[in-house]
Scaffold this motif. Structure first.
Motif: not given
Length: 210
Positions: A89-90, A68, A95, A92, A71, A62
């Motif tokens: 927060n989400y 990010s 998990d 892509k 990803s 976090s």
């Protein structure tokens, strides 16, 4: 008025409002998430640690700076398993599991859940809550570093990569030597995005041999 306190506050405001990386993050918070995004980008530029379709564990994830960035590098078929005591927060291909990795019950539960998944990389950006007292802070740093390294024994693929944030302290040589004994290549990095006054450094280890 406390002059020393006021002077210190002005210095903090000056450093942070003029800080390139803070300003860059503020302009696109949804992409960068945090300053750590730029630190990882610098490490990647030098060490080329990411590949398409990788599976990665991200400790202390976090607000999502490292996840990010990773990803984007691993593509749609890659997967990141992220952990933090704070919400995130989400992102892509990520998990996310919220909980304290220092809690053995939580950690063992997650390891059991992902046990069949061996990952290509374990990266840890975890920091303790600093008290300013070396006798407290240094053992906490060492403990978190060892926790991340211990995860390599059960979850990291042969020839995998380990990236960990640590801090200059009297236990650093011993920790470095331990990593060096089980990885082919080990480097210490201090990205430009890391504040110059901070003692934080990053250990990049490639070629897990255990």
């Amino acid at each position: 008025m406390n002059y020393k306190k006021n002077k210190k506050s002005k210095k903090w405001l000056k450093n942070n409002f003029k800080d390139f990386y803070i300003q860059k993050t503020k302009k696109n918070i949804s992409k960068y998430r945090s300053r750590s995004w730029f630190k990882l980008a610098e490490i990647e530029k030098i060490d080329k640690i990411f590949k398409k379709d990788m599976k990665i564990i991200d400790l202390g994830s976090s607000p999502g700076g490292w996840s990010s960035f990773a990803s984007l590098k691993i593509g749609n078929k890659g997967k990141i398993i992220a952990f933090d005591i704070l919400p995130m927060n989400y992102i892509k291909n990520v998990d996310f599991y919220q909980g304290n990795v220092c809690n053995s019950i939580f950690l063992n539960k997650i390891i059991k859940k992902i046990n069949k998944i061996k990952v290509h990389m374990i990266m840890s950006d975890i920091s303790p809550n600093f008290s300013g007292i070396k006798e407290i802070d240094i053992p906490n740093i060492i403990y978190l570093n060892k926790l991340a390294l211990n995860l390599c024994y059960s979850q990291l693929k042969y020839n995998g990569t380990f990236l960990v944030k640590t801090f200059q302290n009297k236990g650093l040589n011993q920790f470095y030597n331990k990593i060096n004994s089980i990885f082919k290549i080990v480097k210490i990095r201090k990205p430009n995005a890391s504040r110059s006054q901070s003692s934080e450094i990053y250990i990049v280890a490639k070629g897990y041999q255990n």
